[in-house]
Design a protein around this motif. Structure first.
Motif, PDB file in Angstrom:
ATOM      1  N   MET A   1       0.781  -1.007  -0.092  1.00 60.84           N
ATOM      2  CA  MET A   1      -0.021  -0.031   0.058  1.00 60.84           C
ATOM      3  C   MET A   1       1.111   1.449  -0.050  1.00 60.84           C
ATOM      4  O   MET A   1       1.732   1.355   0.865  1.00 60.84           O
ATOM      5  CB  MET A   1      -0.932   0.067   1.318  1.00 60.84           C
ATOM      6  CG  MET A   1      -2.155   0.903   1.233  1.00 60.84           C
ATOM      7  SD  MET A   1      -3.406   0.488   0.116  1.00 60.84           S
ATOM      8  CE  MET A   1      -4.142  -0.929   0.798  1.00 60.84           C
ATOM      9  N   SER A   2       0.521   2.170  -1.057  1.00 66.97           N
ATOM     10  CA  SER A   2       1.546   3.370  -0.927  1.00 66.97           C
ATOM     11  C   SER A   2       0.401   4.640  -0.402  1.00 66.97           C
ATOM     12  O   SER A   2      -0.578   4.602  -0.629  1.00 66.97           O
ATOM     13  CB  SER A   2       1.993   3.634  -2.589  1.00 66.97           C
ATOM     14  OG  SER A   2       0.913   3.608  -3.478  1.00 66.97           O
ATOM     15  N   TYR A   3       1.276   5.652   0.237  1.00 64.25           N
ATOM     16  CA  TYR A   3       0.524   6.715   0.440  1.00 64.25           C
ATOM     17  C   TYR A   3       1.003   8.006  -0.160  1.00 64.25           C
ATOM     18  O   TYR A   3       2.192   7.957  -0.241  1.00 64.25           O
ATOM     19  CB  TYR A   3       0.661   6.755   2.081  1.00 64.25           C
ATOM     20  CG  TYR A   3       0.167   5.568   2.859  1.00 64.25           C
ATOM     21  CD1 TYR A   3      -0.940   5.024   2.845  1.00 64.25           C
ATOM     22  CD2 TYR A   3       1.306   4.404   3.248  1.00 64.25           C
ATOM     23  CE1 TYR A   3      -1.487   3.897   3.230  1.00 64.25           C
ATOM     24  CE2 TYR A   3       1.027   3.257   3.776  1.00 64.25           C
ATOM     25  CZ  TYR A   3      -0.475   2.966   4.145  1.00 64.25           C
ATOM     26  OH  TYR A   3      -0.635   1.823   4.491  1.00 64.25           O
ATOM     27  N   ALA A   4       0.184   9.096   0.033  1.00 63.36           N
ATOM     28  CA  ALA A   4       0.682  10.352  -0.534  1.00 63.36           C
ATOM     29  C   ALA A   4      -0.121  11.369   0.283  1.00 63.36           C
ATOM     30  O   ALA A   4      -1.315  11.230   0.756  1.00 63.36           O
ATOM     31  CB  ALA A   4       0.451  10.500  -1.969  1.00 63.36           C
ATOM     32  N   ILE A   5       0.492  12.692   0.679  1.00 63.79           N
ATOM     33  CA  ILE A   5      -0.180  13.856   1.012  1.00 63.79           C
ATOM     34  C   ILE A   5       0.014  14.934   0.071  1.00 63.79           C
ATOM     35  O   ILE A   5       1.141  15.125  -0.544  1.00 63.79           O
ATOM     36  CB  ILE A   5       0.603  14.376   2.432  1.00 63.79           C
ATOM     37  CG1 ILE A   5       0.556  13.165   3.358  1.00 63.79           C
ATOM     38  CG2 ILE A   5      -0.110  15.478   3.159  1.00 63.79           C
ATOM     39  CD1 ILE A   5       1.664  13.195   4.571  1.00 63.79           C
ATOM     40  N   ILE A   6      -1.291  15.433  -0.420  1.00 59.92           N
ATOM     41  CA  ILE A   6      -1.246  16.367  -1.525  1.00 59.92           C
ATOM     42  C   ILE A   6      -1.650  17.840  -0.842  1.00 59.92           C
ATOM     43  O   ILE A   6      -2.729  17.673  -0.019  1.00 59.92           O
ATOM     44  CB  ILE A   6      -2.354  16.188  -2.511  1.00 59.92           C
ATOM     45  CG1 ILE A   6      -2.295  14.755  -3.184  1.00 59.92           C
ATOM     46  CG2 ILE A   6      -2.039  17.523  -3.537  1.00 59.92           C
ATOM     47  CD1 ILE A   6      -1.050  14.554  -3.870  1.00 59.92           C
ATOM     48  N   GLY A   7      -0.803  18.558  -0.640  1.00 59.12           N
ATOM     49  CA  GLY A   7      -0.630  19.938   0.250  1.00 59.12           C
ATOM     50  C   GLY A   7       0.279  19.661   1.364  1.00 59.12           C
ATOM     51  O   GLY A   7       0.207  18.547   1.937  1.00 59.12           O
ATOM     52  N   PHE A   8       1.004  20.781   1.290  1.00 57.26           N
ATOM     53  CA  PHE A   8       2.117  20.855   2.595  1.00 57.26           C
ATOM     54  C   PHE A   8       2.283  21.881   3.235  1.00 57.26           C
ATOM     55  O   PHE A   8       3.374  22.228   3.389  1.00 57.26           O
ATOM     56  CB  PHE A   8       3.494  20.204   1.815  1.00 57.26           C
ATOM     57  CG  PHE A   8       4.576  19.408   2.546  1.00 57.26           C
ATOM     58  CD1 PHE A   8       4.285  18.446   3.458  1.00 57.26           C
ATOM     59  CD2 PHE A   8       5.834  20.124   2.510  1.00 57.26           C
ATOM     60  CE1 PHE A   8       5.081  17.920   4.142  1.00 57.26           C
ATOM     61  CE2 PHE A   8       6.874  19.312   3.309  1.00 57.26           C
ATOM     62  CZ  PHE A   8       6.487  18.425   4.127  1.00 57.26           C
ATOM     63  N   GLY A   9       1.340  22.355   3.597  1.00 57.78           N
ATOM     64  CA  GLY A   9       1.268  23.502   4.647  1.00 57.78           C
ATOM     65  C   GLY A   9       1.135  22.885   5.866  1.00 57.78           C
ATOM     66  O   GLY A   9       1.410  21.972   6.242  1.00 57.78           O
ATOM     67  N   ASN A  10       0.654  23.956   6.976  1.00 64.96           N
ATOM     68  CA  ASN A  10       0.500  23.326   8.286  1.00 64.96           C
ATOM     69  C   ASN A  10       0.253  21.813   8.592  1.00 64.96           C
ATOM     70  O   ASN A  10       0.530  21.144   9.246  1.00 64.96           O
ATOM     71  CB  ASN A  10       0.058  24.027   9.323  1.00 64.96           C
ATOM     72  CG  ASN A  10       0.699  25.648   9.238  1.00 64.96           C
ATOM     73  OD1 ASN A  10       1.778  25.379   8.990  1.00 64.96           O
ATOM     74  ND2 ASN A  10      -0.191  26.631   9.624  1.00 64.96           N
ATOM     75  N   ILE A  11      -0.993  21.607   7.816  1.00 65.65           N
ATOM     76  CA  ILE A  11      -1.761  20.290   8.039  1.00 65.65           C
ATOM     77  C   ILE A  11      -0.955  19.361   7.498  1.00 65.65           C
ATOM     78  O   ILE A  11      -0.853  18.042   8.156  1.00 65.65           O
ATOM     79  CB  ILE A  11      -3.049  20.346   7.612  1.00 65.65           C
ATOM     80  CG1 ILE A  11      -4.417  21.159   8.351  1.00 65.65           C
ATOM     81  CG2 ILE A  11      -3.886  18.770   7.655  1.00 65.65           C
ATOM     82  CD1 ILE A  11      -4.327  20.706   9.748  1.00 65.65           C
ATOM     83  N   GLY A  12      -0.626  19.365   6.185  1.00 66.51           N
ATOM     84  CA  GLY A  12       0.263  18.275   5.437  1.00 66.51           C
ATOM     85  C   GLY A  12       1.495  17.972   5.961  1.00 66.51           C
ATOM     86  O   GLY A  12       1.650  16.824   6.352  1.00 66.51           O
ATOM     87  N   GLN A  13       2.177  19.022   6.785  1.00 64.22           N
ATOM     88  CA  GLN A  13       3.295  18.676   7.516  1.00 64.22           C
ATOM     89  C   GLN A  13       3.080  18.039   8.759  1.00 64.22           C
ATOM     90  O   GLN A  13       3.757  17.138   9.159  1.00 64.22           O
ATOM     91  CB  GLN A  13       3.982  19.964   7.795  1.00 64.22           C
ATOM     92  CG  GLN A  13       4.609  20.494   6.523  1.00 64.22           C
ATOM     93  CD  GLN A  13       5.179  21.972   6.673  1.00 64.22           C
ATOM     94  OE1 GLN A  13       6.106  22.173   7.842  1.00 64.22           O
ATOM     95  NE2 GLN A  13       5.396  22.852   5.732  1.00 64.22           N
ATOM     96  N   ALA A  14       1.741  18.257   9.474  1.00 66.47           N
ATOM     97  CA  ALA A  14       1.587  17.699  10.700  1.00 66.47           C
ATOM     98  C   ALA A  14       1.277  16.052  10.486  1.00 66.47           C
ATOM     99  O   ALA A  14       1.646  15.398  11.166  1.00 66.47           O
ATOM    100  CB  ALA A  14       0.195  18.401  11.214  1.00 66.47           C
ATOM    101  N   LEU A  15       0.574  15.783   9.198  1.00 66.27           N
ATOM    102  CA  LEU A  15       0.257  14.376   8.863  1.00 66.27           C
ATOM    103  C   LEU A  15       1.883  13.595   8.454  1.00 66.27           C
ATOM    104  O   LEU A  15       2.057  12.511   8.910  1.00 66.27           O
ATOM    105  CB  LEU A  15      -0.577  14.363   7.615  1.00 66.27           C
ATOM    106  CG  LEU A  15      -2.019  14.838   7.988  1.00 66.27           C
ATOM    107  CD1 LEU A  15      -2.543  14.994   6.512  1.00 66.27           C
ATOM    108  CD2 LEU A  15      -2.861  13.578   8.710  1.00 66.27           C
ATOM    109  N   ALA A  16       2.609  14.551   7.844  1.00 61.37           N
ATOM    110  CA  ALA A  16       3.930  13.812   7.451  1.00 61.37           C
ATOM    111  C   ALA A  16       4.574  13.239   8.656  1.00 61.37           C
ATOM    112  O   ALA A  16       5.276  12.516   9.022  1.00 61.37           O
ATOM    113  CB  ALA A  16       4.638  14.997   6.651  1.00 61.37           C
ATOM    114  N   LYS A  17       4.412  14.270   9.851  1.00 54.25           N
ATOM    115  CA  LYS A  17       5.364  14.023  10.951  1.00 54.25           C
ATOM    116  C   LYS A  17       4.567  12.660  11.645  1.00 54.25           C
ATOM    117  O   LYS A  17       5.508  11.912  12.118  1.00 54.25           O
ATOM    118  CB  LYS A  17       4.903  15.066  12.024  1.00 54.25           C
ATOM    119  CG  LYS A  17       5.799  16.441  11.630  1.00 54.25           C
ATOM    120  CD  LYS A  17       5.420  17.638  12.902  1.00 54.25           C
ATOM    121  CE  LYS A  17       6.336  18.848  12.404  1.00 54.25           C
ATOM    122  NZ  LYS A  17       5.326  20.032  13.005  1.00 54.25           N
TER     123      LYS A  17
END
Length: 199
Positions: A1-17
């Motif tokens: 399973m592969s994952y992506a986050i589209i949008g790398f503002g505050n919320i995108g960065q929080a998810l990335a963490k």
């Protein structure tokens, strides 16, 4: 399973963490050149892979973490989203119910992503809270999930658990989804409720 986050503002960065904390690889993309946010991604962790939008949308599960009004631009990245799961992290605060055709905002978003299965989730917390370790005082921070597809909600619930959260399923988009959606000048009843579940 592969994952992506589209949008790398505050919320995108929080998810990335959350992905970095659990050593799970995730692509991150915006409409900008990946080089423009590569250093921010690297600072979060080696699991965070900057990509172009065209590359990122190849993932199986995609977090839509852009401003609500930008979702149609992301939807144009593929002619058909069949086989993809979209996790709608947007909030349509300030968007009138008339503009949404009287529908829940997530159903409106779903129409743009033809063929995709959609789960509303991870949107009820502010970025500062979402970015924290969800392990709290012997419990886990709650994320709410709503979807018209039970199997997809289960799949996203399993991912939420892998990211350290405690998922609570709210049912369909027209029922439970309304509890975590903003539209017009109102917030759903569960927005900003920071809850911890103890197993």
């Amino acid at each position: 399973m592969s994952y992506a986050i589209i949008g790398f503002g505050n919320i995108g960065q929080a998810l990335a963490k959350a992905f970095a904390r659990n050593d799970i690889e995730v692509s991150v993309a915006t409409t900008r050149d990946p080089q423009s946010f590569a250093s921010t991604a690297a600072a979060i962790g080696p699991q965070i892979i900057p990509k172009t939008l065209a590359e990122a949308v190849k993932a199986d599960i995609i977090f839509l973490a852009v401003r609500f009004e930008s979702h149609p631009d992301v939807a144009k990245a593929l002619p058909n989203w069949k086989g993809k799961t979209i996790i709608d992290v947007t909030n349509a605060y300030g968007v009138s119910p008339e503009e949404l055709g009287g529908q829940p905002s997530s159903r409106f978003v779903a129409q743009a992503f033809t063929g995709a299965k959609l789960v509303k989730g991870f949107n009820h917390l502010g970025a500062a809270v979402l970015g924290q370790d969800p392990a709290m005082k012997g419990g886990r921070r709650v994320v709410f999930l709503a979807s018209d597809d039970d199997g997809t909600a289960e799949e996203v619930g399993a991912l939420a658990e892998n990211l350290g959260f405690s998922p609570i399923k709210l049912g369909g988009l027209s029922e439970g989804g309304l509890l975590v959606q903003a539209r017009g000048n109102t917030w759903g009843q569960l927005i900003f409720k920071d809850l911890v579940k103890f197993d």
